[in-house]
Scaffold this motif. Structure first.
Motif, PDB file in Angstrom:
ATOM      1  N   SER A 331     -18.935  21.095  22.986  1.00  0.00           N
ATOM      2  CA  SER A 331     -18.079  21.277  24.160  1.00  0.00           C
ATOM      3  C   SER A 331     -18.723  20.603  25.345  1.00  0.00           C
ATOM      4  O   SER A 331     -19.867  20.822  25.655  1.00  0.00           O
ATOM      5  CB  SER A 331     -17.884  22.768  24.438  1.00  0.00           C
ATOM      6  N   LYS A 332     -17.950  19.759  26.043  1.00  0.00           N
ATOM      7  CA  LYS A 332     -18.511  18.950  27.104  1.00  0.00           C
ATOM      8  C   LYS A 332     -18.147  19.450  28.504  1.00  0.00           C
ATOM      9  O   LYS A 332     -18.633  18.948  29.485  1.00  0.00           O
ATOM     10  CB  LYS A 332     -17.997  17.512  26.984  1.00  0.00           C
ATOM     11  N   ASN A 333     -17.251  20.435  28.605  1.00  0.00           N
ATOM     12  CA  ASN A 333     -16.766  20.760  29.943  1.00  0.00           C
ATOM     13  C   ASN A 333     -16.359  22.228  30.007  1.00  0.00           C
ATOM     14  O   ASN A 333     -15.217  22.543  30.223  1.00  0.00           O
ATOM     15  CB  ASN A 333     -15.583  19.871  30.309  1.00  0.00           C
ATOM     16  N   ILE A 334     -17.318  23.109  29.767  1.00  0.00           N
ATOM     17  CA  ILE A 334     -17.036  24.531  29.706  1.00  0.00           C
ATOM     18  C   ILE A 334     -17.611  25.219  30.936  1.00  0.00           C
ATOM     19  O   ILE A 334     -18.701  24.915  31.373  1.00  0.00           O
ATOM     20  CB  ILE A 334     -17.653  25.144  28.427  1.00  0.00           C
ATOM     21  N   PHE A 421     -25.235  17.746  24.008  1.00  0.00           N
ATOM     22  CA  PHE A 421     -24.617  17.119  22.847  1.00  0.00           C
ATOM     23  C   PHE A 421     -25.611  16.157  22.203  1.00  0.00           C
ATOM     24  O   PHE A 421     -26.587  15.726  22.833  1.00  0.00           O
ATOM     25  CB  PHE A 421     -23.327  16.384  23.217  1.00  0.00           C
ATOM     26  N   GLN A 422     -25.360  15.844  20.956  1.00  0.00           N
ATOM     27  CA  GLN A 422     -26.199  14.928  20.198  1.00  0.00           C
ATOM     28  C   GLN A 422     -25.473  13.589  20.057  1.00  0.00           C
ATOM     29  O   GLN A 422     -24.401  13.531  19.448  1.00  0.00           O
ATOM     30  CB  GLN A 422     -26.510  15.508  18.809  1.00  0.00           C
ATOM     31  N   VAL A 613     -14.913  13.124  34.790  1.00  0.00           N
ATOM     32  CA  VAL A 613     -15.204  12.244  33.662  1.00  0.00           C
ATOM     33  C   VAL A 613     -16.404  12.801  32.907  1.00  0.00           C
ATOM     34  O   VAL A 613     -17.380  13.233  33.513  1.00  0.00           O
ATOM     35  CB  VAL A 613     -15.471  10.798  34.132  1.00  0.00           C
ATOM     36  N   ILE A 614     -16.323  12.775  31.587  1.00  0.00           N
ATOM     37  CA  ILE A 614     -17.333  13.373  30.727  1.00  0.00           C
ATOM     38  C   ILE A 614     -18.142  12.287  30.045  1.00  0.00           C
ATOM     39  O   ILE A 614     -17.605  11.261  29.627  1.00  0.00           O
ATOM     40  CB  ILE A 614     -16.676  14.275  29.659  1.00  0.00           C
ATOM     41  N   LEU A 615     -19.428  12.507  29.925  1.00  0.00           N
ATOM     42  CA  LEU A 615     -20.295  11.590  29.183  1.00  0.00           C
ATOM     43  C   LEU A 615     -20.088  11.801  27.697  1.00  0.00           C
ATOM     44  O   LEU A 615     -20.178  12.922  27.192  1.00  0.00           O
ATOM     45  CB  LEU A 615     -21.754  11.833  29.554  1.00  0.00           C
ATOM     46  N   LYS A 616     -19.780  10.748  26.969  1.00  0.00           N
ATOM     47  CA  LYS A 616     -19.537  10.824  25.541  1.00  0.00           C
ATOM     48  C   LYS A 616     -20.767  10.477  24.716  1.00  0.00           C
ATOM     49  O   LYS A 616     -20.987  11.049  23.649  1.00  0.00           O
ATOM     50  CB  LYS A 616     -18.384   9.886  25.156  1.00  0.00           C
ATOM     51  N   TYR A 629     -21.454   5.733  27.455  1.00  0.00           N
ATOM     52  CA  TYR A 629     -20.019   5.588  27.196  1.00  0.00           C
ATOM     53  C   TYR A 629     -19.371   6.880  27.660  1.00  0.00           C
ATOM     54  O   TYR A 629     -19.794   7.984  27.272  1.00  0.00           O
ATOM     55  CB  TYR A 629     -19.756   5.341  25.715  1.00  0.00           C
ATOM     56  N   ASP A 630     -18.322   6.772  28.501  1.00  0.00           N
ATOM     57  CA  ASP A 630     -17.733   7.976  29.068  1.00  0.00           C
ATOM     58  C   ASP A 630     -16.308   8.191  28.583  1.00  0.00           C
ATOM     59  O   ASP A 630     -15.756   7.390  27.817  1.00  0.00           O
ATOM     60  CB  ASP A 630     -17.799   7.957  30.600  1.00  0.00           C
ATOM     61  N   SER A 631     -15.705   9.287  29.045  1.00  0.00           N
ATOM     62  CA  SER A 631     -14.385   9.685  28.558  1.00  0.00           C
ATOM     63  C   SER A 631     -13.266   8.792  29.064  1.00  0.00           C
ATOM     64  O   SER A 631     -12.133   8.908  28.596  1.00  0.00           O
ATOM     65  CB  SER A 631     -14.106  11.139  28.953  1.00  0.00           C
TER      66      SER A 631
END
Length: 842
Positions: A331-334, A421-422, A613-616, A629-631
């Motif tokens: 989960s990237k944005n909780i 995240f990994q 924007v979320i980091l992927k 690489y971002d969302s």
């Protein structure tokens, strides 16, 4: 342990022998039943009185559904009729069919009624305007059951061909999302055996009865099998229904058993001995369940859940029984939950009105009390003890002082932060996940309940052999390079988190090693380079090991909580959450550390991400430059990162602007894998997927295209501006110039910071020549358009990097070729001045 109840609830004869169906109103005040005869029964909840009888119905009613205002029924004569509760009489026909109606479903908002009949089409009619109808066509056989998901955006059809068809209703024309085979059995439309899709109340999964008499849960989106309710019935399943909060499942079968299951454990709570049950429904609020039989009987069972398990009834909506719940994976944005009296208070913002929202899923712990809301209009700071900045003053050591109702507004907001995240990993889909995906190979794991099976595969089998092993440590992260494979496992009960490294080749008998982290400390991310193993943890520690397991460094990361890490040779890049920005989200901070030299290149600098924007992913390129690489689908690289306080994030590619997407007919996203050979290597994802799945997808590559400008519009012939072709040519050259300048700057940084080789220095010279060639081409385009663009062309001449004067001379020749005399003179002046500067420097 499940026990068979001895209490027998008195049957209520309602209809003659035959198919008898029932439905509760959403508010639970009424229960409607229909059967073979020409009337319906309307029971009042918790009333022992006689039900209201609605006469004048068609014969042989095979389906019923209800809202709080009316009920609809489907009959063997092919009609679907509407009956308001206030009049208890016929209102109108919604649909007419030439063949018998088999099932009805009303959308959660009551606006649509879906109708399944023995015809090869499903009709979804607007309950207010029967002339507005959606059709689901091209079905190979009749549909036996249908059901809306809790949001009303999707509908699942259980077809008599043994397949489930899931349609999206988000657009005006329904779209087939998925055809699901090998899940339900082939069942005739008039059979008592059920193949109905029962959506879980959280909307993320559904349950169906299989041919093996088990109940299989499947997740929506990835369409993977999740948990299974096994070994319950000895006969075919005839009915199933989730409790309103999804904490339990009730099923009935031809083995004369009604079973109550706990969803979380898939264990049977209670067994009830009732024969011929063909329909079952939970009361929307109370601990009541009702079911009908093929004998025309109705059973209304109060206190259906045994006393030892009534706490399950009072729970908020529970998550669907996933093997690995995606809400807890990557989960990237909780929102971080606030705590009040040691109880979690979930985030309640966002789409609170939708059943599939996180706020509804987790349940409401606090009740909003709008009357207690205090607005500090004049900024005096009296509202809840806040100062003029809307914050508690220093020294206010008890932030939870005062009545709970007065604290709701103060606690309703929490900053958004990036979860760890990994890079290169995917979340669990069903019982499978990729632990690592890169250009060397890939690592994937299969959950076998008691253990995992891990497989490591390589693209180049000439250098490495694939291998797999039984994993009892339950590894959930991995890194792979040419030297070895690194694994990590999380805390599992009493077992601490651990790190395991396995080299591909050694000259000793055994060189792999394992180490455990201190108790209570978990792994957030790992990375592997040619020199070191890096581990970031929940204690905000960065732990560095050599490739043979020697602890090399341990230090606490300044930014927290930690997010991820990446490494290349002696360099380690770590990321963590920093201060909260204007958008309410924490800013990502990164640090780049040369471990061997113990030098910090960049310390707690900001990762350039726009709002929301979320980091992927984050990784080093094959040349050793950090990339993210971002969302938004943008790939960026870090320039001048070896010089403290000089690093900037520069875009290399915006995938939304790829030419393959220009038509607008193709929708796809990209899973980042690597940057190598000046190309972006990725996996193309279609159909709304966010992560790759099995079988292993192919890698794709795209060249860099720095976003410079929009595609030019075509202009009229009378206009003095460029034609579309010439403008496109110039824009392409401008993009090439910026890109080549960027790559050259990276090469310069590399040469200055390392003991460069002759090949690297020669490559830099070639790159500078290529920049000048691009500028010469741009000058030629400008010269073709006339003398009025001479100043722009002259500016390009000043950007030439050649110090010998040859490129300036070439630019002069280009001007002469197009008859640009004045420009040619200016270019010669630039050349002479440049030679004078060179002489002075020498």
């Amino acid at each position: 342990m499940a026990t068979t109840t001895q209490l027998r609830i008195q049957a209520r004869p309602a209809h003659t022998i035959g198919t008898t169906r029932l439905a509760y109103t959403p508010d639970g005040t009424r229960l409607v039943t229909v059967g073979p005869n020409d009337f319906a029964r309307v029971f009042r909840t918790e009333s022992d009185g006689e039900p209201t009888t609605v006469d004048g119905l068609p014969e042989d009613n095979l389906a019923v559904n209800a809202t709080n205002e009316y009920f609809v029924l489907g009959s063997e004569d092919g009609t679907v009729s509407k009956y308001p509760f206030d009049t208890m009489s016929f209102d109108k026909f919604l649909v007419r069919s030439t063949l018998p109606i088999r099932d009805l479903a009303i959308s959660p908002d009551g606006g649509w009624c879906a109708v399944a009949s023995d015809e090869l089409v499903v009709k979804i009619v607007n309950t207010s305007d029967i002339n507005e109808v959606m059709y689901l066509r091209d079905l190979p056989k009749p549909v036996k059951h249908l059901s809306f998901d809790p949001s009303g955006n999707y509908i699942a059809l259980s077809c008599t061909d043994g397949n489930i068809y899931v349609y999206s209703l988000l657009e005006d024309t329904p779209e087939l999302m998925r055809k699901i085979g090998d899940l339900i059995r082939t069942v005739e439309s008039n059979s008592e055996i059920t193949s109905k899709v029962a959506w879980h109340p959280d909307g993320r999964a559904f349950a169906v009865a299989t041919a093996t008499r088990d109940i299989q849960v499947m997740s929506r989106g990835d369409w993977e099998n999740q948990r299974t309710f096994k070994d319950g019935h000895n006969g075919d399943v005839t009915a199933l229904d989730w409790s309103p909060n999804g904490a339990m499942l009730a099923t009935a079968g031809k083995d004369r058993q009604v079973l109550l299951w706990e969803s979380n454990t898939q264990k049977i709570i209670a067994k009830y001995d009732y024969a011929n049950v063909i329909d079952i429904a939970w009361h929307p609020i109370k601990n009541i369940i009702s079911f009908t039989t093929s004998d025309g009987e109705v059973f209304i069972y109060p206190d259906f859940v045994p006393a030892d398990n009534t706490f399950l009834v009072k729970m908020s909506i529970q998550p669907a029984p996933f093997i690995h719940d995606p809400l807890s994976e990557l989960s990237k944005n909780i929102r971080r939950p606030a705590t009040i009296n040691q109880k979690e208070v979930p985030y309640r913002g966002g789409r609170q009105g939708t059943p599939d929202s996180v706020g509804v899923l987790l349940g409401d712990v606090m009740d909003d009390d709008e009357d207690d809301f205090v607005v500090d209009d004049d900024g005096a700071g009296y509202a809840l003890g806040l100062n003029v900045n809307g914050k508690r003053p220093n020294g206010d050591i008890d932030p939870f002082d005062g009545p709970l109702s007065k604290r709701h507004n103060a606690l309703s907001w929490e900053p958004t932060y990036h979860e760890s995240f990994q890079p290169g990993a995917t979340p669990w889909r069903g019982n499978r996940k990729y632990l690592c995906l890169n250009l060397i190979g890939f690592v994937w794991s299969v959950d076998q309940d008691s253990h995992h099976t891990v497989t490591v595969e390589f693209y180049d089998h000439e250098f490495h052999r694939d291998f797999h092993f039984t994993d009892t440590f339950l590894y959930d992260k991995a890194c792979l390079n040419e030297n070895g494979t690194l694994f990590s496992s999380s805390i599992n009960g009493d077992k601490p988190a651990s790190i395991f490294y396995r080299p591909h080749e050694t000259w000793t008998a055994r060189a792999d090693w394992r180490t455990e982290l201190p108790k209570g400390e978990d792994v957030t991310a790992i990375s592997l380079s040619d020199s070191f193993v890096t581990v970031t943890t929940t204690a905000n520690y960065v732990r560095i090991y050599t490739l043979f397991g020697i602890p090399y460094k341990v230090y606490r990361q300044k930014s927290s909580p930690t997010v991820t890490c990446a490494s290349w040779r002696d360099y380690v890049l770590t990321m963590g959450n920093g201060p909260v920005g204007a958008d309410g989200s924490t800013k990502l901070l990164y640090t780049i550390h040369n471990i061997k030299r113990d030098e910090v290149c960049q310390s707690e600098d900001v990762v350039a991400l726009p709002d929301d924007v979320i980091l992927k992913s984050v990784f080093f390129s094959d040349n050793g430059d950090p990339c993210i690489y971002d969302s938004t689908g943008t790939l960026l690289t870090l320039l001048h990162w070896r010089t403290p306080a000089q690093a900037i994030w520069v875009p290399l590619l915006d995938t939304k602007l790829l030419s393959r997407l220009a038509s607008g007919r193709k929708t796809e996203t990209y899973f980042p894998v690597a940057v190598a050979d000046n190309k972006f290597h990725c996996i193309i994802l279609k159909g709304g997927d966010q992560y790759p799945y099995f079988p292993r997808p192919l890698l794709s590559e795209f060249g860099f295209e720095i976003p410079i400008s929009a595609v030019p519009k075509k202009v009229s012939e009378e206009d003095d501006a460029f034609t579309e072709e010439e403008e496109n040519e110039l824009k392409k050259l401008e993009g090439d110039y910026v890109l080549k300048s960027l790559l050259t700057a990276q090469q310069e940084d590399l040469i200055e910071a390392t003991k460069s080789s002759h090949a690297q220095r020669t490559a830099l010279q070639r790159m500078e020549v290529e920049i000048d060639k691009t500028l010469i081409q741009m000058i030629a385009v400008e010269c073709r358009e006339g003398e009025e663009r001479g100043m722009r062309a002259l500016e390009m001449v000043c950007l030439l990097r050649d110090r010998t004067g040859r490129m300036v001379e070439a630019a002069g020749k280009v001007a002469e070729r197009y008859g640009r005399t004045v420009l040619g003179e200016k270019i010669r002046e630039v050349g002479e001045q440049r030679l004078m500067n060179v002489d002075e420097e020498d």
